[in-house]
Design a protein around this motif. Structure first.
Motif, short mmCIF file in Angstrom:
data_model
loop_
_atom_site.label_atom_id
_atom_site.label_comp_id
_atom_site.label_asym_id
_atom_site.label_seq_id
_atom_site.Cartn_x
_atom_site.Cartn_y
_atom_site.Cartn_z
N LEU A 49 0.84 -1.20 0.00
CA LEU A 49 0.00 0.00 0.00
C LEU A 49 0.87 1.25 0.00
O LEU A 49 0.62 2.20 -0.76
N ASN A 50 1.90 1.25 0.82
CA ASN A 50 2.82 2.38 0.88
C ASN A 50 3.51 2.60 -0.47
O ASN A 50 3.66 3.73 -0.92
N ASP A 51 3.92 1.52 -1.13
CA ASP A 51 4.56 1.62 -2.44
C ASP A 51 3.59 2.20 -3.48
O ASP A 51 3.98 3.03 -4.30
N LYS A 52 2.32 1.78 -3.42
CA LYS A 52 1.33 2.30 -4.37
C LYS A 52 1.09 3.79 -4.15
O LYS A 52 0.97 4.55 -5.11
N ILE A 53 1.02 4.20 -2.90
CA ILE A 53 0.82 5.62 -2.60
C ILE A 53 2.01 6.44 -3.10
O ILE A 53 1.84 7.51 -3.69
N GLU A 103 3.97 5.69 -5.54
CA GLU A 103 3.88 5.70 -7.01
C GLU A 103 2.88 6.75 -7.48
O GLU A 103 3.15 7.50 -8.42
N ILE A 104 1.74 6.84 -6.82
CA ILE A 104 0.72 7.83 -7.18
C ILE A 104 1.27 9.24 -6.94
O ILE A 104 1.04 10.15 -7.75
N GLU A 105 1.98 9.42 -5.83
CA GLU A 105 2.58 10.73 -5.54
C GLU A 105 3.53 11.15 -6.66
O GLU A 105 3.58 12.33 -7.03
N LYS A 106 4.29 10.21 -7.20
CA LYS A 106 5.24 10.52 -8.28
C LYS A 106 4.51 10.85 -9.58
O LYS A 106 4.95 11.71 -10.33
N GLN A 107 3.39 10.15 -9.84
CA GLN A 107 2.65 10.36 -11.08
C GLN A 107 1.87 11.68 -11.07
O GLN A 107 1.70 12.32 -12.09
N PHE A 108 1.37 12.05 -9.88
CA PHE A 108 0.54 13.24 -9.77
C PHE A 108 1.06 14.16 -8.66
O PHE A 108 0.37 14.38 -7.65
N PRO A 109 2.23 14.74 -8.83
CA PRO A 109 2.80 15.55 -7.75
C PRO A 109 1.98 16.79 -7.41
O PRO A 109 1.90 17.19 -6.26
N ASP A 110 1.33 17.40 -8.41
CA ASP A 110 0.55 18.61 -8.15
C ASP A 110 -0.66 18.30 -7.28
O ASP A 110 -0.98 19.06 -6.35
N TYR A 160 -0.97 15.85 -5.20
CA TYR A 160 -0.46 15.53 -3.87
C TYR A 160 -0.16 16.81 -3.09
O TYR A 160 -0.50 16.91 -1.91
N LYS A 161 0.45 17.80 -3.73
CA LYS A 161 0.76 19.07 -3.06
C LYS A 161 -0.52 19.79 -2.64
O LYS A 161 -0.60 20.35 -1.54
N ILE A 162 -1.53 19.77 -3.51
CA ILE A 162 -2.81 20.42 -3.19
C ILE A 162 -3.47 19.73 -2.00
O ILE A 162 -3.97 20.40 -1.08
N LEU A 163 -3.48 18.40 -1.99
CA LEU A 163 -4.09 17.67 -0.88
C LEU A 163 -3.37 17.97 0.43
O LEU A 163 -4.00 18.17 1.47
N ASN A 164 -2.06 18.01 0.39
CA ASN A 164 -1.29 18.35 1.60
C ASN A 164 -1.61 19.76 2.07
O ASN A 164 -1.77 20.01 3.27
N PHE A 165 -1.71 20.70 1.13
CA PHE A 165 -2.05 22.08 1.47
C PHE A 165 -3.42 22.15 2.14
O PHE A 165 -3.59 22.80 3.18
#
Length: 162
Positions: free
Chosen positions: A122-126, A128-135, A137-142
């Motif tokens: 699960l951690n590896d998949k997350i 991988e998703i973070e790498k594919q969609f960095p923007d 991921y940044k918005i969600l963190n914000f």
């Protein structure tokens, strides 16, 4: 035997998942002294990767977790048994109870290992998703940071004022 009870007694020590002799003796419904005697009579079956004795420092660190008193109780440092050591105990403690408990313990070790593998996947998949969609991921963190900061601020109380 409930697997949750066994799971609570598996601890990590020296980088390995282990069970302590007094927990095992309790599960087998025998005295710790009896378990230790059986192990010492068959010590050649328990190499260092199957069982090791805790140091005083390790035991003192664990003592607070188990809430044991300093007076009485333990004269010798406990033995810690790895998964293989617990399996070997079934050949040393040859009773119906020991066999049934060992089966439950082995199932618990397997379920913990399976959980760790699933968590890693699960951690590896997350990642991988973070790498594919960095923007994204940044918005969600914000958004998460923004929500956490507003929830911690003092809010006006709702209701009647006296």
């Amino acid at each position: 035997m409930k697997l949750e009870i066994i799971q609570q007694q598996i601890i990590e020590l020296r980088g390995q998942k282990v069970m302590l002799d007094f927990h095992l003796a309790n599960l087998y419904e025998i005295e710790t002294k009896v378990l230790k005697q059986a192990v010492k009579r068959n010590i050649n079956r328990f190499p260092n990767d199957f069982m090791f004795e805790l140091t005083k420092e390790e035991f003192e660190n664990l003592r607070s977790q188990f809430v044991t008193s300093k007076r009485g109780g333990i004269r010798y440092m406990p033995f810690a048994f790895t998964e293989q050591g617990v399996a070997m105990l079934s050949s040393v403690l040859n009773s119906e109870k020991a066999i049934a408990i060992n089966i439950a313990i082995m199932r618990t070790f397997v379920s913990l290992r399976q959980f760790a593998l699933n968590y890693k996947e699960l951690n590896d998949k997350i990642t991988e998703i973070e790498k594919q969609f960095p923007d994204i991921y940044k918005i969600l963190n914000f958004l998460m940071d923004k929500e956490n900061s507003t929830s911690s601020k003092e809010r006006n109380k709702i209701g009647y004022k006296k």
